[in-house]
Motif scaffolding. Structure first.
Motif, PDB file in Angstrom:
ATOM      1  N   CYS A 199      -4.797   3.832   0.417  1.00 23.95           N
ATOM      2  CA  CYS A 199      -6.007   3.017   0.426  1.00 23.95           C
ATOM      3  C   CYS A 199      -5.815   1.647  -0.292  1.00 23.95           C
ATOM      4  O   CYS A 199      -5.314   1.805  -1.410  1.00 23.95           O
ATOM      5  N   ILE A 200      -6.315   0.558   0.238  1.00 22.88           N
ATOM      6  CA  ILE A 200      -6.031  -0.888  -0.480  1.00 22.88           C
ATOM      7  C   ILE A 200      -6.910  -0.855  -1.672  1.00 22.88           C
ATOM      8  O   ILE A 200      -6.678  -1.650  -2.677  1.00 22.88           O
ATOM      9  N   HIS A 201      -7.996   0.300  -1.910  1.00 19.60           N
ATOM     10  CA  HIS A 201      -8.879  -0.113  -2.911  1.00 19.60           C
ATOM     11  C   HIS A 201      -8.434   0.491  -4.296  1.00 19.60           C
ATOM     12  O   HIS A 201      -8.695   0.144  -5.390  1.00 19.60           O
ATOM     13  N   CYS A 202      -7.764   1.443  -4.141  1.00 20.93           N
ATOM     14  CA  CYS A 202      -6.982   2.255  -5.161  1.00 20.93           C
ATOM     15  C   CYS A 202      -5.389   2.126  -5.453  1.00 20.93           C
ATOM     16  O   CYS A 202      -5.081   3.022  -6.433  1.00 20.93           O
ATOM     17  N   VAL A 247      -6.749   0.277   4.648  1.00 20.04           N
ATOM     18  CA  VAL A 247      -5.188   0.949   4.525  1.00 20.04           C
ATOM     19  C   VAL A 247      -4.528  -0.161   4.820  1.00 20.04           C
ATOM     20  O   VAL A 247      -4.510  -0.991   5.422  1.00 20.04           O
ATOM     21  N   CYS A 248      -3.237   0.136   4.017  1.00 16.72           N
ATOM     22  CA  CYS A 248      -1.862  -0.851   4.259  1.00 16.72           C
ATOM     23  C   CYS A 248      -0.680  -0.003   4.151  1.00 16.72           C
ATOM     24  O   CYS A 248      -0.720   1.261   3.600  1.00 16.72           O
ATOM     25  N   ALA A 249       0.254  -0.524   4.730  1.00 17.92           N
ATOM     26  CA  ALA A 249       1.612   0.081   4.486  1.00 17.92           C
ATOM     27  C   ALA A 249       2.234  -0.401   3.352  1.00 17.92           C
ATOM     28  O   ALA A 249       2.234  -1.646   3.186  1.00 17.92           O
ATOM     29  N   LEU A 275       1.426  -0.475  -0.125  1.00 20.18           N
ATOM     30  CA  LEU A 275      -0.093  -0.050  -0.033  1.00 20.18           C
ATOM     31  C   LEU A 275       0.797   0.397  -0.135  1.00 20.18           C
ATOM     32  O   LEU A 275       1.261   1.019   0.782  1.00 20.18           O
ATOM     33  N   PHE A 304      -3.045 -10.813   3.828  1.00 21.81           N
ATOM     34  CA  PHE A 304      -3.292  -9.424   3.330  1.00 21.81           C
ATOM     35  C   PHE A 304      -3.992  -9.779   1.907  1.00 21.81           C
ATOM     36  O   PHE A 304      -3.464 -10.162   1.007  1.00 21.81           O
ATOM     37  N   VAL A 305      -5.199  -9.286   1.714  1.00 22.44           N
ATOM     38  CA  VAL A 305      -5.902  -9.484   0.482  1.00 22.44           C
ATOM     39  C   VAL A 305      -5.050  -8.734  -0.564  1.00 22.44           C
ATOM     40  O   VAL A 305      -4.905  -7.546  -0.435  1.00 22.44           O
ATOM     41  N   SER A 306      -4.756  -9.487  -1.534  1.00 23.11           N
ATOM     42  CA  SER A 306      -4.193  -8.781  -2.865  1.00 23.11           C
ATOM     43  C   SER A 306      -4.969  -7.590  -3.294  1.00 23.11           C
ATOM     44  O   SER A 306      -6.043  -7.724  -3.461  1.00 23.11           O
ATOM     45  N   VAL A 307      -4.571  -6.532  -3.227  1.00 24.64           N
ATOM     46  CA  VAL A 307      -4.819  -5.285  -3.906  1.00 24.64           C
ATOM     47  C   VAL A 307      -4.316  -4.993  -5.377  1.00 24.64           C
ATOM     48  O   VAL A 307      -4.521  -3.812  -5.971  1.00 24.64           O
TER      49      VAL A 307
END
Length: 581
Positions: free
Chosen positions: A304-307, A275-277, A225, A578-581
């Motif tokens: 943001c993990i989504h974008c 969110v993620c690092a 992230l 962690f779900v792959s983003v």
């Protein structure tokens, strides 16, 4: 902004006067800008005005041009022999480097479609791009400023216009040229922090020691992230060793931990899940807004993990932040919550709905220092450390940490063994007190005061005994009571009943039963012996404050510790998943 020094002798001013011409386009344009702006910049040249330029006709110009001033002009009509052959905006002189962006936009709108020297295929290309053209953001203008500075442009002090400084000679074995464009923004340091340079002073590393045996950085994130506030926790500053070894681990890791719900509100738990690092790439750096400190490749940001997988220039505002230290992660997530989640087009509708619902129920503010300290300790758990080059992964985020039992778990086990299992009421109490008090007291269990409780109760000592609601125990909004005497228990017991009727974790049938018992409490109390209520509270106080024998405590600790440790071991993989983003 960089400015020229005050008025000096002509031979002392190291400003390029004449003969300097270069394209406005830069290699990083394709990463940070739209296709339209990239094409326009490729057809504009930067030049330094000479006497002929100054004397050229300029109808409508508000400010006079001087020799040495930087201008922008169309590369196709710059060599036209007659000035009358040129159309509007063929040559422009921005009043400052901030105005370069506006100047380019004006040339795009007023010049290129009408200039007779512009090739037909270029006009057609610009016309095609109009259909897919996206609106520029604040980061676009900031990129224009950064690009201008990298080319040596500066604002003239005490005068209008831009000047061009000579570029330094390249050094032997100079670092990659792309590092000169690392203008990414970071959260500002705490108030009072004024280092002479970023390389010399930084926040003290609070992440402890780390393994300096660095792995090679990942080539791609797939393989692994702000009006920012300065009201963060105080950050200790020290002089960094120039030989400091910066860990080179890169990757991505979720901020969310299973124990979040024990210390944070449901809203903040939700935010940490979304969110993620992540380790910064050159693309992340190229589009960032410049501030006092730069961001370098490999530095950890929060996003943001989504974008995150979108091209950097297509992300919404505040999709990623680069906190100054792990003590600033809390503020970075708050900025993403405030400025990004409501705008992000990649957030699924069900996630957005849950965010809106949690935000409407959440109370403002946090639980003070204890909450922010949790963000620091949890960051260290996922391997983040402070360095002189910002936050880094102190270990490979793709490798799960050892399933060691944390001190938090051991402390909770000890508390369960010696505190929670103590009975406050016994069956023989039932006939000696009104049933209302008996049932209410049954809904309480002993607890210990922790640092997480140190909000308004600043004079309490860690470990002191109290009681808490059984139904909301372990939740961030759990209710605890720390009474100082038996008289305090009796006089303040009404607050316990009030909580039971308001607590969302107490079943509604139980609330209805308590309401019925309260209605007959007065009648039941008149049938009891005088002093029965005071004697009941005295017995509860004694049971609460009587320490169990060592053998009982050890047996209870073994009984509680085994499932607690097993549960933690079972959830180690969940912590790192962690779900792959």
């Amino acid at each position: 902004f960089n400015t020229l020094p005050p008025v000096m002798e002509q031979d002392q001013r190291e400003v390029i006067r004449e003969g300097s011409v270069q394209l406005l386009a830069q290699p990083q344009d394709r990463i940070a800008l739209s296709e339209t702006l990239c094409v326009i910049r490729e057809n504009i040249e930067v030049f330094v005005a000479n006497v002929k330029d100054v004397e050229a006709p300029a109808p409508g110009r508000k400010h006079p041009v001087v020799v040495g001033q930087v201008g922008l002009r169309c590369i196709h009509c710059s060599h036209a022999k007659k000035h009358s052959d040129k159309v509007k905006r063929a040559t422009c002189y921005p009043s400052s480097i901030k105005r370069i962006y506006r100047t380019v936009i004006d040339m795009k709108l007023d010049h290129f479609c009408h200039c007779p020297f512009v090739p037909l295929h270029l006009k057609q290309r610009l016309e095609e791009l109009k259909a897919t053209n996206t609106r520029s953001t604040g980061t676009t203008m900031q990129y224009f400023v950064r690009s201008a500075k990298s080319m040596g442009m500066v604002d003239a002090e005490g005068a209008s216009g831009v000047r061009l400084l000579p570029q330094p000679e390249p050094e032997v074995e100079q670092k990659e040229s792309t590092e000169s464009m690392t203008f990414a923004s970071v959260d500002p340091p705490p108030a009072g922090f004024a280092p002479s340079s970023f390389e010399e002073r930084e926040p003290e590393a609070s992440g402890g020691s780390f393994d300096s045996r660095a792995h090679s950085p990942e080539e791609s994130r797939d393989q692994s992230l702000s009006a920012p506030s300065t009201s963060s926790m105080d950050t200790e500053i020290h002089q960094f060793d120039s030989n400091e070894e910066i860990p080179e681990f890169t990757g991505i890791a979720s901020l969310s931990l299973p124990e979040d719900k024990m210390s944070l509100s449901p809203l903040r738990c939700f935010l940490r899940q979304n969110v993620c690092a992540f380790s910064a790439t050159e693309e992340d750096i190229a589009v960032r807004t410049p501030t006092t400190f730069s961001v370098v490749v490999g530095q950890v940001g929060i996003g943001c993990i989504h974008c995150l997988k979108l091209p950097a220039k297509e992300r919404s505002n505040r999709a990623v932040c680069f906190p100054f230290s792990i003590g600033r992660i809390y503020q970075s997530v708050a900025d993403i919550q405030r400025f990004h989640f409501t705008e992000c087009k990649m957030v699924p509708q069900e996630v957005r709905d849950r965010f809106v619902k949690l935000q409407s129920k959440s109370s403002k503010g946090s639980k003070g220092l204890a909450t922010r300290q949790y963000w620091v300790s949890s960051a260290k758990k996922i391997g983040l450390v402070d360095t002189s080059k910002g936050i880094r992964f102190g270990r490979d985020p793709a490798v799960p940490s050892a399933p060691a039992v944390s001190l938090d778990i051991l402390a909770q086990v000890a508390s369960n063994a010696t505190t929670v299992n103590r009975p406050l009421v016994l069956p023989e109490d039932k006939g000696k007190i009104a049933e209302f008090l008996f049932v209410v007291m049954q809904q309480l269990q002993p607890c210990r005061f922790t640092e997480a409780d140190r909000n308004k109760r600043r004079l309490k000592n860690v470990g002191c005994i109290g009681v808490e609601c059984k139904h909301c125990a372990g939740q961030v909004e759990s209710r605890k009571f720390f009474w100082s005497s038996v008289n305090a228990v009796e006089s303040n017991f009404v607050s316990v009943h009030t909580h039971m009727m308001e607590c969302q974790h107490v079943p509604q049938p139980l609330k209805d039963h308590l309401a019925q018992l309260k209605a007959v409490r007065k009648e039941q109390t008149t049938n009891l012996k005088p002093g029965s209520q005071k004697a009941f509270f005295a017995r509860v106080w004694e049971r609460l404050h009587t320490e169990p024998s060592e053998s009982d405590a050890e047996a209870s600790a073994e009984e509680v510790a085994a499932p607690a440790v097993a549960e933690q071991v079972d959830t180690v993989s969940d912590k790192m998943a962690f779900v792959s983003v």
